[in-house]
Enzyme design. Sequence first.
Site, PDB file in Angstrom:
ATOM      1  N   SER A  14     -49.080   3.527   6.568  1.00  0.00           N
ATOM      2  CA  SER A  14     -48.052   3.124   5.602  1.00  0.00           C
ATOM      3  C   SER A  14     -48.194   3.952   4.340  1.00  0.00           C
ATOM      4  O   SER A  14     -49.237   3.923   3.683  1.00  0.00           O
ATOM      5  CB  SER A  14     -48.207   1.647   5.255  1.00  0.00           C
ATOM      6  OG  SER A  14     -47.451   1.367   4.089  1.00  0.00           O
ATOM      7  N   HIS A  39     -45.012   4.848   8.581  1.00  0.00           N
ATOM      8  CA  HIS A  39     -44.470   3.530   8.234  1.00  0.00           C
ATOM      9  C   HIS A  39     -44.041   3.529   6.762  1.00  0.00           C
ATOM     10  O   HIS A  39     -44.811   3.928   5.876  1.00  0.00           O
ATOM     11  CB  HIS A  39     -45.559   2.490   8.475  1.00  0.00           C
ATOM     12  CG  HIS A  39     -45.144   1.060   8.350  1.00  0.00           C
ATOM     13  ND1 HIS A  39     -44.499   0.371   9.356  1.00  0.00           N
ATOM     14  CD2 HIS A  39     -45.303   0.181   7.334  1.00  0.00           C
ATOM     15  CE1 HIS A  39     -44.275  -0.883   8.971  1.00  0.00           C
ATOM     16  NE2 HIS A  39     -44.755  -1.028   7.734  1.00  0.00           N
ATOM     17  N   ASP A  41     -42.636   1.098   3.780  1.00  0.00           N
ATOM     18  CA  ASP A  41     -42.499  -0.297   3.356  1.00  0.00           C
ATOM     19  C   ASP A  41     -41.485  -0.425   2.221  1.00  0.00           C
ATOM     20  O   ASP A  41     -41.741   0.011   1.102  1.00  0.00           O
ATOM     21  CB  ASP A  41     -43.863  -0.829   2.891  1.00  0.00           C
ATOM     22  CG  ASP A  41     -44.777  -1.139   4.057  1.00  0.00           C
ATOM     23  OD1 ASP A  41     -44.334  -1.845   4.981  1.00  0.00           O
ATOM     24  OD2 ASP A  41     -45.929  -0.672   4.046  1.00  0.00           O
ATOM     25  N   MET A  43     -39.398  -2.772  -0.247  1.00  0.00           N
ATOM     26  CA  MET A  43     -39.477  -4.111  -0.865  1.00  0.00           C
ATOM     27  C   MET A  43     -38.507  -4.190  -2.032  1.00  0.00           C
ATOM     28  O   MET A  43     -38.355  -3.216  -2.779  1.00  0.00           O
ATOM     29  CB  MET A  43     -40.902  -4.373  -1.361  1.00  0.00           C
ATOM     30  CG  MET A  43     -41.961  -4.215  -0.273  1.00  0.00           C
ATOM     31  SD  MET A  43     -43.592  -4.662  -0.878  1.00  0.00           S
ATOM     32  CE  MET A  43     -44.613  -4.173   0.510  1.00  0.00           C
ATOM     33  N   HIS A  75     -39.681  -0.449   7.457  1.00  0.00           N
ATOM     34  CA  HIS A  75     -39.904  -1.897   7.447  1.00  0.00           C
ATOM     35  C   HIS A  75     -39.191  -2.474   6.232  1.00  0.00           C
ATOM     36  O   HIS A  75     -39.654  -2.311   5.098  1.00  0.00           O
ATOM     37  CB  HIS A  75     -41.423  -2.136   7.392  1.00  0.00           C
ATOM     38  CG  HIS A  75     -41.842  -3.564   7.336  1.00  0.00           C
ATOM     39  ND1 HIS A  75     -43.137  -3.943   7.073  1.00  0.00           N
ATOM     40  CD2 HIS A  75     -41.155  -4.718   7.516  1.00  0.00           C
ATOM     41  CE1 HIS A  75     -43.232  -5.260   7.090  1.00  0.00           C
ATOM     42  NE2 HIS A  75     -42.027  -5.756   7.342  1.00  0.00           N
ATOM     43  N   MET A  77     -38.368  -5.203   3.890  1.00  0.00           N
ATOM     44  CA  MET A  77     -38.752  -6.520   3.366  1.00  0.00           C
ATOM     45  C   MET A  77     -37.793  -6.838   2.227  1.00  0.00           C
ATOM     46  O   MET A  77     -38.179  -6.872   1.043  1.00  0.00           O
ATOM     47  CB  MET A  77     -40.218  -6.478   2.902  1.00  0.00           C
ATOM     48  CG  MET A  77     -41.193  -6.456   4.066  1.00  0.00           C
ATOM     49  SD  MET A  77     -42.822  -5.822   3.583  1.00  0.00           S
ATOM     50  CE  MET A  77     -42.492  -4.070   3.667  1.00  0.00           C
ATOM     51  N   MET A 146     -46.485  -9.868  11.462  1.00  0.00           N
ATOM     52  CA  MET A 146     -47.236  -9.659  10.215  1.00  0.00           C
ATOM     53  C   MET A 146     -48.578 -10.393  10.295  1.00  0.00           C
ATOM     54  O   MET A 146     -48.629 -11.573  10.659  1.00  0.00           O
ATOM     55  CB  MET A 146     -46.465 -10.199   9.012  1.00  0.00           C
ATOM     56  CG  MET A 146     -45.187  -9.460   8.657  1.00  0.00           C
ATOM     57  SD  MET A 146     -45.372  -7.699   8.338  1.00  0.00           S
ATOM     58  CE  MET A 146     -46.518  -7.691   6.944  1.00  0.00           C
ATOM     59  N   ASP A 181     -49.019  -5.519  11.579  1.00  0.00           N
ATOM     60  CA  ASP A 181     -48.988  -4.945  10.232  1.00  0.00           C
ATOM     61  C   ASP A 181     -49.681  -5.877   9.245  1.00  0.00           C
ATOM     62  O   ASP A 181     -49.295  -7.033   9.095  1.00  0.00           O
ATOM     63  CB  ASP A 181     -47.518  -4.729   9.831  1.00  0.00           C
ATOM     64  CG  ASP A 181     -47.358  -4.072   8.463  1.00  0.00           C
ATOM     65  OD1 ASP A 181     -48.369  -3.665   7.862  1.00  0.00           O
ATOM     66  OD2 ASP A 181     -46.199  -3.956   8.019  1.00  0.00           O
TER      67      ASP A 181
END
Length: 231
Positions: A14, A39, A41, A43, A75, A77, A146, A181
Amino acid sequence: MSDDLLTTYQLAPSILSADFGQLENQIGLVMDAGVRVIHVDVMDGHFVPNITIGPVVVQHIRDQVHEGGGALDVHLMIENPERYIDAFAAAGSDWINVHAEACTHLNAVLAQIRAAGCKAGVTINPATPLATIQEVTGDIDFALMMTVNPGFSGQQFIASVLPKIRRARMLLPEGAGLQVDGGVGPDTIEAALDTGANLFVAGSAVFGAADPAAAARGLIDAMACRLDSQP
Ligand code: DX5
Ligand code: ZN
């Protein structure tokens, strides 16, 4: 980018834990060590407390990752992910996964990801029952379990999720990827491998290490001994 990346053992570092001042160098280090899945992330400060990466970062790393034969694993979120899927696809994402907890119309969101030309994943938090994704297993290319509450790198692996990951492998159709993850590192990779998962995200264990290439190689080696028994 090969579809095989979804169904073979892959480490997915990540970039959330990387040094953003030298992102190209950091990605180069791990790809040279054998990594093929990066990866990302994303957010939004709403679904999770933190704010991180948008499509512009994906756009800037896409060529490097694709030219190295890799896939960009995004990913999300975020709340209302349907508003941003097309932008992340256009930026160069290969896999996009959304949280079941963030989607009122999960089936439609997964169809949107595939229609945008990406592999579709669904993610659930540690406390979310596996049954939440039971009706969409035919609509996904991979599922993500998760093992921390999302929002930050460097949290402790929640081992009580392990039996759920095992059950997820039994629930998923053949050919679907199963990703873990959160808190994956040298001390937890074996337990994660024992569940039948095949995709392992690692942030701080790779980019937080003094030597990210050596850290990535160490985790890839831990998978290598399972290669005779592909999930
Ligand atoms: C957590 C993120 C993870 C995180 C992993 O919200 O989804 O991908 O960056 O970091 P580590 O491996 O340090 O737990
Ligand atoms: Zn993640």
